[in-house]
Design an enzyme around this catalytic site. Structure first.
Site, PDB file in Angstrom:
ATOM      1  N   GLY A  47      36.106   9.879  30.723  1.00 15.33           N
ATOM      2  CA  GLY A  47      37.035   9.493  29.672  1.00 15.33           C
ATOM      3  C   GLY A  47      36.883  10.449  28.505  1.00 15.33           C
ATOM      4  O   GLY A  47      35.837  11.094  28.348  1.00 15.33           O
ATOM      5  N   GLN A  52      37.327  13.254  19.777  1.00 15.02           N
ATOM      6  CA  GLN A  52      36.326  14.136  20.387  1.00 15.02           C
ATOM      7  C   GLN A  52      36.802  15.579  20.500  1.00 15.02           C
ATOM      8  O   GLN A  52      35.998  16.485  20.734  1.00 15.02           O
ATOM      9  CB  GLN A  52      35.946  13.627  21.789  1.00 15.02           C
ATOM     10  CG  GLN A  52      35.248  12.285  21.759  1.00 15.02           C
ATOM     11  CD  GLN A  52      34.873  11.833  23.153  1.00 15.02           C
ATOM     12  OE1 GLN A  52      35.676  11.268  23.865  1.00 15.02           O
ATOM     13  NE2 GLN A  52      33.645  12.124  23.563  1.00 15.02           N
ATOM     14  N   CYS A  90      28.089  10.058  26.684  1.00 10.10           N
ATOM     15  CA  CYS A  90      29.283  10.467  25.957  1.00 10.10           C
ATOM     16  C   CYS A  90      29.288  11.989  25.851  1.00 10.10           C
ATOM     17  O   CYS A  90      28.245  12.579  25.560  1.00 10.10           O
ATOM     18  CB  CYS A  90      29.246   9.832  24.562  1.00 10.10           C
ATOM     19  SG  CYS A  90      30.675  10.209  23.546  1.00 10.10           S
ATOM     20  N   LEU A  91      30.433  12.608  26.085  1.00 11.52           N
ATOM     21  CA  LEU A  91      30.509  14.074  25.987  1.00 11.52           C
ATOM     22  C   LEU A  91      30.163  14.547  24.575  1.00 11.52           C
ATOM     23  O   LEU A  91      29.732  15.684  24.384  1.00 11.52           O
ATOM     24  CB  LEU A  91      31.906  14.574  26.379  1.00 11.52           C
ATOM     25  CG  LEU A  91      32.282  14.438  27.864  1.00 11.52           C
ATOM     26  CD1 LEU A  91      33.732  14.857  28.082  1.00 11.52           C
ATOM     27  CD2 LEU A  91      31.351  15.255  28.745  1.00 11.52           C
ATOM     28  N   HIS A 132      34.853   1.941  25.877  1.00  8.52           N
ATOM     29  CA  HIS A 132      34.120   3.040  25.224  1.00  8.52           C
ATOM     30  C   HIS A 132      35.098   3.974  24.495  1.00  8.52           C
ATOM     31  O   HIS A 132      34.866   4.340  23.337  1.00  8.52           O
ATOM     32  CB  HIS A 132      33.320   3.794  26.302  1.00  8.52           C
ATOM     33  CG  HIS A 132      32.591   5.012  25.826  1.00  8.52           C
ATOM     34  ND1 HIS A 132      31.219   5.126  25.866  1.00  8.52           N
ATOM     35  CD2 HIS A 132      33.053   6.191  25.309  1.00  8.52           C
ATOM     36  CE1 HIS A 132      30.865   6.322  25.384  1.00  8.52           C
ATOM     37  NE2 HIS A 132      31.956   6.989  25.047  1.00  8.52           N
ATOM     38  N   GLU A 133      36.209   4.314  25.171  1.00  9.56           N
ATOM     39  CA  GLU A 133      37.164   5.263  24.574  1.00  9.56           C
ATOM     40  C   GLU A 133      37.952   4.623  23.422  1.00  9.56           C
ATOM     41  O   GLU A 133      38.205   5.285  22.407  1.00  9.56           O
ATOM     42  CB  GLU A 133      38.122   5.816  25.642  1.00  9.56           C
ATOM     43  CG  GLU A 133      37.449   6.555  26.799  1.00  9.56           C
ATOM     44  CD  GLU A 133      36.459   7.630  26.374  1.00  9.56           C
ATOM     45  OE1 GLU A 133      36.644   8.238  25.306  1.00  9.56           O
ATOM     46  OE2 GLU A 133      35.491   7.862  27.124  1.00  9.56           O
ATOM     47  N   HIS A 136      36.041   4.803  20.313  1.00 11.26           N
ATOM     48  CA  HIS A 136      36.119   6.101  19.650  1.00 11.26           C
ATOM     49  C   HIS A 136      37.266   6.137  18.636  1.00 11.26           C
ATOM     50  O   HIS A 136      37.157   6.775  17.586  1.00 11.26           O
ATOM     51  CB  HIS A 136      36.372   7.227  20.677  1.00 11.26           C
ATOM     52  CG  HIS A 136      35.127   7.826  21.271  1.00 11.26           C
ATOM     53  ND1 HIS A 136      34.188   8.488  20.517  1.00 11.26           N
ATOM     54  CD2 HIS A 136      34.673   7.871  22.550  1.00 11.26           C
ATOM     55  CE1 HIS A 136      33.211   8.919  21.314  1.00 11.26           C
ATOM     56  NE2 HIS A 136      33.478   8.548  22.554  1.00 11.26           N
TER      57      HIS A 136
HETATM   58 ZN    ZN Z   1      32.362   8.880  24.210  1.00 10.84          ZN
END
Ligand code: ZN
Length: 159
Positions: A47, A52, A90-91, A132-133, A136
């Site tokens: 995701g 991000q 998480c990236l 999770h997304e 963000h």
């Molecule tokens: Zn993340």
């Protein structure tokens, strides 16, 4: 051609802003969406949320078993009482993982990049990734659910 976008990492303040709704789905949004899908896949993410890659707008992309999908202005309309705990990463927080409790099942409404409205029910991993997304988009990171002592010494405080 889709292009690889640089990923913003913690503790950049962009990750802490809440995002604005997208009012018009134009070529720019469509291009951004396809670049985000490409970036997610190149980076082996499941995701990716717009903050991000430095955009504070309500746009996420998710990998599903049927391939990547985009969700514009996603809204979780229902969360199950039943919760599950699983490790997340998480990236934007490379090489760090921790257990997060999430609803097992959710309902989500969103628009795709062709302006089509969707209402879906997601369970398990897919429900987890969407939660999770969507977090963000509100400036929430998964480490916020973990005791600070588990990450304070590992992650930088400020940039
Ligand atoms: Zn993340």
């Amino acid at each position: 051609m889709a292009k690889l976008l640089p990923i913003i990492t913690y503790p950049n303040k962009i990750l802490r802003k809440s995002c604005d709704n997208i009012n018009t789905i134009d070529n720019k949004i469509q291009k951004l969406t396809s670049d985000m899908k490409y970036t997610m896949q190149e980076k082996d993410g499941i995701g990716l949320a717009a903050p991000q890659i430095g955009q504070n707008i309500n746009l996420i992309v998710i990998n599903t078993k049927d391939g990547p999908i985009e969700m514009i202005n996603p809204k979780i309309t229902k969360k199950s009482w039943k919760k599950e705990v699983a490790d997340e990463g998480c990236l934007s927080i490379p090489d760090f993982f921790g257990p997060v409790k999430r609803s097992q099942k959710i309902n989500v409404i969103y628009i795709d990049s062709h302006n089509v409205r969707h209402k879906i029910t997601a369970e398990g991993l897919l429900a987890r990734v969407i939660q999770h997304e969507v977090d963000h988009l509100k400036g929430i990171l998964f480490i916020d659910y973990l005791p600070k002592k588990t990450w304070a010494n590992i992650l930088p405080e400020k940039k």
